[in-house]
Design a protein around this motif. Structure first.
Motif, short mmCIF file in Angstrom:
data_model
loop_
_atom_site.label_atom_id
_atom_site.label_comp_id
_atom_site.label_asym_id
_atom_site.label_seq_id
_atom_site.Cartn_x
_atom_site.Cartn_y
_atom_site.Cartn_z
N SER A 1 -13.81 -2.09 31.26
CA SER A 1 -14.02 -3.37 30.57
C SER A 1 -13.92 -4.51 31.58
O SER A 1 -13.27 -4.37 32.63
CB SER A 1 -13.00 -3.57 29.44
N LEU A 2 -14.58 -5.58 31.27
CA LEU A 2 -14.59 -6.76 32.14
C LEU A 2 -14.27 -7.97 31.27
O LEU A 2 -14.92 -8.18 30.24
CB LEU A 2 -15.95 -6.89 32.81
N GLN A 3 -13.28 -8.75 31.69
CA GLN A 3 -12.92 -9.98 30.98
C GLN A 3 -13.42 -11.16 31.81
O GLN A 3 -12.94 -11.38 32.92
CB GLN A 3 -11.41 -10.09 30.77
N LEU A 4 -14.37 -11.88 31.24
CA LEU A 4 -15.02 -12.99 31.92
C LEU A 4 -14.41 -14.32 31.50
O LEU A 4 -14.10 -14.52 30.33
CB LEU A 4 -16.52 -12.99 31.57
N LYS A 5 -14.24 -15.21 32.47
CA LYS A 5 -13.80 -16.58 32.17
C LYS A 5 -14.71 -17.55 32.88
O LYS A 5 -14.84 -17.51 34.11
CB LYS A 5 -12.35 -16.80 32.62
N TRP A 6 -15.35 -18.41 32.11
CA TRP A 6 -16.16 -19.50 32.66
C TRP A 6 -15.41 -20.80 32.42
O TRP A 6 -15.01 -21.10 31.30
CB TRP A 6 -17.52 -19.56 31.99
N THR A 7 -15.24 -21.57 33.47
CA THR A 7 -14.62 -22.88 33.36
C THR A 7 -15.67 -23.93 33.71
O THR A 7 -16.15 -23.99 34.84
CB THR A 7 -13.41 -23.02 34.31
N PHE A 8 -16.04 -24.73 32.72
CA PHE A 8 -17.00 -25.81 32.92
C PHE A 8 -16.24 -27.09 33.24
O PHE A 8 -15.24 -27.39 32.59
CB PHE A 8 -17.84 -26.03 31.66
N GLU A 9 -16.72 -27.83 34.22
CA GLU A 9 -16.09 -29.11 34.57
C GLU A 9 -17.15 -30.19 34.62
O GLU A 9 -18.14 -30.07 35.33
CB GLU A 9 -15.40 -29.01 35.93
N GLY A 10 -16.94 -31.23 33.83
CA GLY A 10 -17.85 -32.36 33.81
C GLY A 10 -17.39 -33.43 34.80
O GLY A 10 -16.20 -33.71 34.89
N LYS A 11 -18.36 -34.01 35.50
CA LYS A 11 -18.06 -35.07 36.46
C LYS A 11 -18.82 -36.34 36.06
O LYS A 11 -19.98 -36.28 35.62
CB LYS A 11 -18.51 -34.68 37.87
N GLN A 12 -18.18 -37.46 36.25
CA GLN A 12 -18.81 -38.74 35.98
C GLN A 12 -19.88 -39.05 37.01
O GLN A 12 -19.91 -38.45 38.08
CB GLN A 12 -17.78 -39.86 36.00
N GLY A 13 -20.73 -39.98 36.69
CA GLY A 13 -21.71 -40.47 37.65
C GLY A 13 -21.12 -41.58 38.50
O GLY A 13 -19.94 -41.93 38.38
N ALA A 14 -21.94 -42.15 39.37
CA ALA A 14 -21.51 -43.24 40.24
C ALA A 14 -21.22 -44.49 39.40
O ALA A 14 -21.80 -44.68 38.32
CB ALA A 14 -22.59 -43.54 41.27
N GLY A 15 -20.32 -45.32 39.87
CA GLY A 15 -20.00 -46.55 39.20
C GLY A 15 -21.20 -47.49 39.19
O GLY A 15 -22.06 -47.44 40.08
N VAL A 16 -21.27 -48.35 38.18
CA VAL A 16 -22.39 -49.29 38.04
C VAL A 16 -21.83 -50.69 37.80
O VAL A 16 -20.67 -50.86 37.40
CB VAL A 16 -23.32 -48.89 36.88
N ALA A 17 -22.64 -51.69 38.01
CA ALA A 17 -22.25 -53.07 37.72
C ALA A 17 -22.24 -53.26 36.22
O ALA A 17 -23.16 -52.86 35.52
CB ALA A 17 -23.22 -54.04 38.39
N LYS A 18 -21.20 -53.85 35.72
CA LYS A 18 -21.07 -54.09 34.27
C LYS A 18 -21.00 -55.56 33.98
O LYS A 18 -20.48 -56.34 34.72
CB LYS A 18 -19.79 -53.41 33.74
#
Length: 197
Positions: free
Chosen positions: A180-197
């Motif tokens: 048997s194989l136990q799989l773990k996927w870890t997704f990581e979200g990253k922000q984009g570059a900063g912008v002028a607001k």
């Protein structure tokens, strides 16, 4: 009027005069204004639904398993880049395996949504585990989230399709029976570059 009273009256008059003169030196027009500011940080909140992408038993060489899952951005900021880390553990039922079971499980990443007829990239679990997150992001998530330029916009989700395949290498694979194989996927979200607001 006695001398004491005259002196007392003189001192009091002098004190009053000094107070008026001193007070007069600080008299001016004035006005005030206030300015305030508020800074509220946004949020990145990445999730998958379901959290268990696959759970199968009794697989054999040649079997394929097609699964879908939603990748959700429940935050208030766009996710500009998604990284994937793969890890797995193998339980060797008989003992004495000479190969890693993960080398025989291929992952076929399929197009987003209903476009499940085309594979955008494939690799085995053992290779996927050793790849850098940037390679994975460029090869998987940019095409997977293609209609949004590889981004996952705030408040949106995408249905992603993946196919797992127990590769039949046309050789003796008996060593994997019962494993048997136990799989773990870890997704990581990253922000984009900063912008002028």
């Amino acid at each position: 009027m006695s001398l004491k009273k005259k002196l007392g009256m003189g001192v009091a008059s002098a004190a009053l005069g000094l107070a008026l003169i001193g007070g007069g030196t600080y008299a001016y027009f004035s006005d005030t204004a206030e300015a305030t500011g508020n800074f509220a940080a946004g949020t990145l909140q990445l999730s998958t639904n379901p959290t268990e992408i696959i759970n199968v038993t009794n697989i054999k060489p040649g079997d394929t398993m097609l699964r879908s899952f939603d990748l959700n951005n429940d935050g208030s900021l766009d996710i500009a880049k998604i990284l994937l880390k793969t890890s797995y553990t193998v339980t060797d039922a008989k003992g004495g395996n000479t190969e890693d079971f993960g080398k025989h499980i291929r992952v076929n990443f399929l197009y987003n949504g209903d476009k499940v007829d085309d594979v955008i990239w494939n690799t085995t679990l053992d290779k996927l585990q050793s790849l850098s997150p940037d390679v994975i992001a460029g090869n998987i998530f940019s095409p997977w989230l293609g209609e949004r330029g590889g981004k996952l916009a705030a408040g949106t989700h995408d249905k992603l399709w993946v196919q797992f395949e127990f590769v039949d290498n046309k050789e003796d694979q008996n060593q994997f029976q019962g494993d048997s194989l136990q799989l773990k996927w870890t997704f990581e979200g990253k922000q984009g570059a900063g912008v002028a607001k």
